[in-house]
Design an enzyme around this catalytic site. Structure first.
Site, PDB file in Angstrom:
ATOM      1  N   ASP A  78       0.867  -1.186   0.000  1.00 53.78           N
ATOM      2  CA  ASP A  78       0.000   0.000   0.000  1.00 53.78           C
ATOM      3  C   ASP A  78       0.899   1.229   0.000  1.00 53.78           C
ATOM      4  O   ASP A  78       2.130   1.114  -0.006  1.00 53.78           O
ATOM      5  CB  ASP A  78      -0.946   0.003   1.209  1.00 53.78           C
ATOM      6  N   HIS A 125     -12.806  -0.565  -7.757  1.00 55.86           N
ATOM      7  CA  HIS A 125     -13.801   0.509  -7.889  1.00 55.86           C
ATOM      8  C   HIS A 125     -13.167   1.901  -7.748  1.00 55.86           C
ATOM      9  O   HIS A 125     -13.824   2.895  -8.041  1.00 55.86           O
ATOM     10  CB  HIS A 125     -14.954   0.329  -6.894  1.00 55.86           C
TER      11      HIS A 125
END
Length: 217
Positions: A78, A125
């Site tokens: 991340d 998304h």
């Protein structure tokens, strides 16, 4: 305005401060504890040795998977500011010796190699189709032959008739991101096939959340 025009309303995007980021990331952890177990219940991961938790947030999925599979290890990827929080969560779970960390941008930086399992949970998304295609190609490069890619997201029906939550969430992403959206199973199948994955199968976790699972040949 977004509903009327079908485009983002041009609200200036701001990056959260440290306290806001921590609250958001740890809030995701609370939600993910339930869904991570649902994934484990739905998919047989026995024999998988090395997980790449891509866009891992607080590493909740990695922690849950490693607790269920004592021989598995994980790499958590991340942004650096998120990795700092993930390190704290992994240390709290007493799993430091089985988890490594990569801080970077998944759209630009290397993921590493040697994985036999990649998880993309609630990531696609946030991006438009072209970025998602590139991320899936990177996932394939990171996986060993026979490795699995699990995509978890609010996948909608191919004709976009439902589920209602997934369609409303698409509007949320349109308002809040540059190109985010929710996608259909058919779209994800096309992208993974283009990236070189095979044996695609879909699983429903909840009325809102679905899995798409493919294998690198």
């Amino acid at each position: 305005e977004a509903v009327r025009t079908g485009t983002a309303p041009g609200v200036e995007e701001t990056r959260p401060g440290p306290e806001q980021l921590r609250a958001f990331i740890l809030g995701m952890s609370d939600i993910a504890r339930w869904s991570a177990q649902e994934v484990l219940d739905a998919v047989d991961l026995s024999g998988r040795r090395h997980l790449l938790d891509l866009g891992a947030g607080p590493a909740t999925y990695a922690i849950t998977f490693l607790r269920a599979h004592p021989r598995m290890r994980a790499t958590v990827f991340d942004r650096p500011e998120v990795i700092a929080i993930a390190r704290e969560e992994v240390a709290r779970a007493d799993l430091d010796d089985r988890v490594s960390f990569i801080g970077g941008d998944m759209t630009a930086d290397a993921y590493g190699t040697g994985y036999d399992l990649v998880l993309l949970s609630n990531i696609i998304h946030a991006f438009g189709p072209s970025v998602n295609r590139a991320v899936l190609r990177r996932c394939r490069e990171a996986l060993e032959p026979g490795g699995l890619l699990i995509i978890k997201d609010f996948l909608v029906e191919d004709d976009r008739s439902g589920p209602p939550f997934g369609l409303m969430f698409a509007l949320n992403m349109l308002v809040g991101t540059e190109a985010g959206d929710t996608y259909s199973r058919a779209q994800i199948e096309e992208w993974t096939r283009e990236a070189g994955f095979v044996d695609g199968r879909a699983l429903d976790l909840t009325p809102q959340s679905r899995l798409w699972i493919v294998r690198k040949p």
